[in-house]
Design a protein around this motif. Structure first.
Motif, mmCIF file in Angstrom:
data_model
loop_
_atom_site.group_PDB
_atom_site.id
_atom_site.type_symbol
_atom_site.label_atom_id
_atom_site.label_comp_id
_atom_site.label_asym_id
_atom_site.label_seq_id
_atom_site.Cartn_x
_atom_site.Cartn_y
_atom_site.Cartn_z
ATOM 1 N N UNK A 91 0.830 -1.211 0.000
ATOM 2 C CA UNK A 91 0.000 0.000 0.000
ATOM 3 C C UNK A 91 0.862 1.257 0.000
ATOM 4 N N UNK A 92 1.894 1.285 0.852
ATOM 5 C CA UNK A 92 2.701 2.507 0.965
ATOM 6 C C UNK A 92 3.788 2.591 -0.095
ATOM 7 N N UNK A 93 4.420 1.449 -0.438
ATOM 8 C CA UNK A 93 5.496 1.469 -1.431
ATOM 9 C C UNK A 93 4.985 1.756 -2.827
ATOM 10 N N UNK A 94 4.048 0.925 -3.294
ATOM 11 C CA UNK A 94 3.460 1.167 -4.611
ATOM 12 C C UNK A 94 2.659 2.464 -4.590
ATOM 13 N N UNK A 95 1.988 2.713 -3.478
ATOM 14 C CA UNK A 95 1.217 3.957 -3.365
ATOM 15 C C UNK A 95 2.088 5.191 -3.508
ATOM 16 N N UNK A 96 3.275 5.182 -2.922
ATOM 17 C CA UNK A 96 4.185 6.331 -3.045
ATOM 18 C C UNK A 96 4.579 6.560 -4.503
ATOM 19 N N UNK A 97 4.905 5.492 -5.225
ATOM 20 C CA UNK A 97 5.287 5.636 -6.635
ATOM 21 C C UNK A 97 4.129 6.187 -7.460
ATOM 22 N N UNK A 98 2.918 5.771 -7.143
ATOM 23 C CA UNK A 98 1.750 6.278 -7.876
ATOM 24 C C UNK A 98 1.497 7.737 -7.531
ATOM 25 N N UNK A 99 1.712 8.119 -6.289
ATOM 26 C CA UNK A 99 1.602 9.537 -5.913
ATOM 27 C C UNK A 99 2.607 10.385 -6.704
ATOM 28 N N UNK A 100 3.858 9.893 -6.799
ATOM 29 C CA UNK A 100 4.883 10.634 -7.541
ATOM 30 C C UNK A 100 4.492 10.746 -9.014
ATOM 31 N N UNK A 101 4.039 9.653 -9.586
ATOM 32 C CA UNK A 101 3.583 9.651 -10.985
ATOM 33 C C UNK A 101 2.474 10.685 -11.180
ATOM 34 N N UNK A 102 1.579 10.792 -10.200
ATOM 35 C CA UNK A 102 0.454 11.720 -10.297
ATOM 36 C C UNK A 102 0.906 13.172 -10.370
ATOM 37 N N UNK A 103 2.075 13.463 -9.790
ATOM 38 C CA UNK A 103 2.585 14.842 -9.837
ATOM 39 C C UNK A 103 2.715 15.303 -11.287
ATOM 40 N N UNK A 104 3.180 14.407 -12.156
ATOM 41 C CA UNK A 104 3.285 14.754 -13.570
ATOM 42 C C UNK A 104 1.974 14.584 -14.309
ATOM 43 N N UNK A 105 1.275 13.472 -14.062
ATOM 44 C CA UNK A 105 0.060 13.164 -14.824
ATOM 45 C C UNK A 105 -1.054 14.175 -14.555
ATOM 46 N N UNK A 106 -1.159 14.646 -13.320
ATOM 47 C CA UNK A 106 -2.244 15.563 -12.944
ATOM 48 C C UNK A 106 -1.748 16.998 -12.826
ATOM 49 N N UNK A 107 -0.640 17.336 -13.468
ATOM 50 C CA UNK A 107 -0.022 18.659 -13.295
ATOM 51 C C UNK A 107 -0.924 19.809 -13.740
ATOM 52 N N UNK A 108 -1.829 19.557 -14.685
ATOM 53 C CA UNK A 108 -2.723 20.611 -15.180
ATOM 54 C C UNK A 108 -4.076 20.606 -14.483
ATOM 55 N N UNK A 109 -4.271 19.699 -13.545
ATOM 56 C CA UNK A 109 -5.564 19.570 -12.883
ATOM 57 C C UNK A 109 -5.834 20.753 -11.958
ATOM 58 N N UNK A 110 -7.014 21.342 -12.058
ATOM 59 C CA UNK A 110 -7.359 22.503 -11.224
ATOM 60 C C UNK A 110 -7.564 22.094 -9.768
ATOM 61 N N UNK A 111 -8.258 20.986 -9.543
ATOM 62 C CA UNK A 111 -8.588 20.571 -8.168
ATOM 63 C C UNK A 111 -7.510 19.645 -7.627
ATOM 64 N N UNK A 112 -6.268 20.106 -7.628
ATOM 65 C CA UNK A 112 -5.156 19.253 -7.245
ATOM 66 C C UNK A 112 -5.212 18.849 -5.775
ATOM 67 N N UNK A 113 -5.575 19.797 -4.914
ATOM 68 C CA UNK A 113 -5.610 19.482 -3.476
ATOM 69 C C UNK A 113 -6.713 18.462 -3.174
ATOM 70 N N UNK A 114 -7.826 18.555 -3.880
ATOM 71 C CA UNK A 114 -8.893 17.564 -3.693
ATOM 72 C C UNK A 114 -8.418 16.186 -4.143
ATOM 73 N N UNK A 115 -7.716 16.130 -5.267
ATOM 74 C CA UNK A 115 -7.225 14.857 -5.784
ATOM 75 C C UNK A 115 -6.253 14.204 -4.807
ATOM 76 N N UNK A 116 -5.228 14.943 -4.393
ATOM 77 C CA UNK A 116 -4.229 14.351 -3.500
ATOM 78 C C UNK A 116 -4.807 14.106 -2.102
#
Length: 630
Positions: A91-116
């Motif tokens: 949960x935490x190891x794979x989850x951390x990598x997915x969180x990092x990936x999201x930094x790039x994938x969701x970079x244009x998202x307006x509701x970033x704080x809601x997403x994270x």
């Protein structure tokens, strides 16, 4: 470490709270990296807890007594044992990598704080689920991840398809969760406690009747079929692909959908005590593995192919549990977390490169445009197909060998068929996306580019584990102590009597499994590279079969005809004949009566002083008359 175990779920939970309350006023970069670092901190605590577990054994933390009524008691207790350790690391190891990936994938998202914030909240509830030492507390985490799934699937709620998918996931899971709750009540009422060690003792001591054990196990497994998308409650998962791709990787590949498998393993003492329930677990898993695999053969949306693959692979995990090899099921859960999250993130990288395009018929020849995404995706595809020496080969073989050794030849045969289907549809996907001639539109052709490093670095890390994680669970034929993860999990599980195969037989099973994976890949090569006209010819030769698979066996339509439409008609009838006529009628009638009473009383209010004096005089005379008569 035991005293600080509560920090493991609390850190991402606190981060979620901060992001929900003030995230909109924080810098976007701070929002992204706070969310990532909170999960990284939880991963660090998981590693520290693992070190203590290896050195000192399992440990518990009781924060407070929670429910105490009559003979029943439940506590807010956290447990860290081998099973919890595996799940926390995933949960935490794979989850951390997915969180990092999201930094790039969701970079244009307006509701970033809601997403994270929602990602962090999901991590909190998932950790609460796996650490819970009490089944009532486990149910809280169970419902929490269901809520977060609804929120994240429908994250782009302004899109009708995403909003509908979130609703569908929520409603289908409510069916399973209702069964879970009834099973929980049956179990704790009979045992007098919700604490898992107490439940284990009640089962092993014979305090629970066999019928109660079987009933509770079947009801709890019905809940697992909802959360883990198995027949008959799998229909929500393919539609869940309407959410952001990192959500698909985190919730619907690596963590949430495996919660049902975790539940069966956590309550292995209960399922082992009921051979009937264990047989149902294996049968549902085996049928789902093949059933979902056939639907993946003809899907054209890159994420939907992976969604049906997830349903199928979780079926494999239940085959392992149903054969009594809980450790093999958890081992496949462990390896699946790496290669399936990599496949989803790789698909996201392709979608990102093609300006949102998801139809694999409009791709082709992308390997030269995506030099980092392609090799990572290929490793994951080879791993899930079961190619020798990659992680999926070892974890799948552990399940198939256990089923064969236990005499469950039905599960073994269906598992082999599922293996061929998996190899075929995964390499259909690989060949259509990355090989052959380009089928890109002009708009996409001008946009295509490799994803940034913040997205591709997690892919490469996951590719390494997709290749190497299998060596933690080598088959027994290699050596008695080769199955590291099986020996690690053994104290946390209560398994039926194990059966061992002769070395020669196990080698034959290994070779058969590897051979079928290679055959599936070769068939896909012939169909989609060597003779690309073959798929159309086969579809034309068997149009009824192609239509049946393309329409997903019409299961959604059947549910709509049998359940949804009658329910809608029934609701409409109740609305028209009871709600409008009785409920609204009673409210409207009381309002009308008050209105008429007001009008009547209003006639007495003339505004003339002589009328009020006359009324006062009449009242005085009436009062005096009552006194005199009295």
């Amino acid at each position: 470490m035991a005293g600080t175990l509560w920090l493991l779920p609390a850190i991402p939970g606190l981060s979620a709270l901060v992001l929900f309350l003030v995230g909109g006023r924080l810098p976007r970069r701070f929002v992204s990296w706070q969310a990532c670092l909170s999960v990284l901190a939880a991963f660090g605590l998981s590693v520290a807890a693992l070190v203590r577990l290896v050195g000192e054994g399992p440990f518990h933390l009781t924060l407070l007594p929670w429910i105490a009524g009559g003979v029943f008691k439940s506590s807010f207790v956290l447990t860290f044992d081998a099973l919890a350790a595996i799940m926390c690391l995933v949960v935490t190891g794979v989850g951390f990598l997915i969180h990092v990936y999201s930094v790039g994938y969701m970079s244009e998202e307006k509701s970033l704080s809601r997403y994270f914030g929602q990602l962090n909240l999901f991590t909190f509830f998932m950790l609460l689920l796996v650490l819970a030492g009490d089944i009532v507390l486990l149910f809280v985490g169970w419902e929490g991840v269901g809520l977060c799934s609804y929120l994240l699937i429908g994250f782009w709620f302004e899109r009708p398809a995403a909003a509908a998918a979130g609703k569908k996931a929520f409603l289908v899971n409510r069916v399973g969760d209702a069964a879970f709750l009834i099973g929980l009540l049956v179990l704790v009422q009979a045992a007098g406690s919700g604490e898992i060690p107490a439940l284990r003792e009640a089962v092993s001591s014979g305090a629970l009747a066999p019928t109660v054990i079987t009933l509770a196990a079947l009801l709890l497994f019905a809940g697992a079929t909802g959360k883990s998308a198995q027949i008959p409650l799998y229909i929500w998962l393919p539609d869940a692909m309407e959410g952001p791709t990192p959500v698909s990787a985190l919730i619907h590949a690596a963590t949430m959908v495996t919660a049902g498998v975790y539940l069966v393993a956590r309550l292995s003492f209960l399922f082992t005590a009921s051979p009937a329930a264990l047989a149902v677990v294996g049968a549902i898993g085996a049928v789902t593995a093949v059933f979902a695999g056939t639907m993946a053969l003809v899907q054209n949306d890159i994420k939907r192919v992976l969604a049906y693959s997830t349903v199928s692979q979780i079926g494999y995990m239940f085959i392992g549990c149903g054969a009594g090899a809980y450790a093999a099921g958890i081992f496949h859960l462990f390896t699946h977390a790496f290669f399936k999250s990599l496949l989803f993130l790789g698909a996201g990288s392709v979608i990102h490169a093609l300006a949102g395009e998801q139809d694999i018929r409009k791709m082709g020849g992308l390997r030269k445009h995506l030099p980092r995404t392609f090799p990572a995706f290929l490793i994951a595809a080879l791993a899930i197909a079961g190619l020798p020496f990659l992680s999926g080969f070892f974890s799948k073989d552990g399940i198939l060998t256990a089923a064969f050794a236990a005499g469950r030849y039905d599960l073994w045969i269906l598992g082999l068929l599922g293996a061929v289907l998996t190899a075929f549809y995964m390499f259909r996907l690989v060949f259509l996306v990355f090989y052959g001639e380009e089928r890109l539109g002009e708009k996409v052709r001008g946009h295509i580019h490799e994803s940034p490093a913040v997205m591709t670095t997690p892919l490469l890390i996951l590719a390494f584990f997709s290749a190497a994680a299998g060596y933690l669970g080598l088959p027994a034929v290699v050596g008695e102590r080769a199955d590291v993860i099986g020996r690690f999990l053994e104290p946390a599980l209560v398994s039926p009597e194990t059966h061992h195969l002769a070395g020669g037989a196990e080698w034959l099973l290994l070779l058969l499994s590897a051979g079928l994976a290679i055959i599936g890949i070769l068939i896909a090569y012939i169909f989609y590279l060597k003779r690309p006209q073959l798929p159309s010819a086969v579809a034309a030769r068997f149009p009824w079969l192609y239509k049946l698979l393309a329409n997903k066996y019409y299961v959604d339509e059947a549910y709509a005809a049998v359940i949804l439409k009658p329910a809608e008609r029934g609701a409409e009838t109740v609305y028209k004949n009871f709600d409008l006529k009785v409920i609204d009628g009673a409210v409207n009638a009381s309002g009308a009566a008050a209105r008429e009473a007001g009008k009547l009383a209003g006639r007495l209010q003339t505004g003339l002083v002589k009328d009020y004096v006359l009324a006062f005089l009449a009242g005085a005379i009436l009062f005096l008359g009552v006194l005199l008569l009295g």
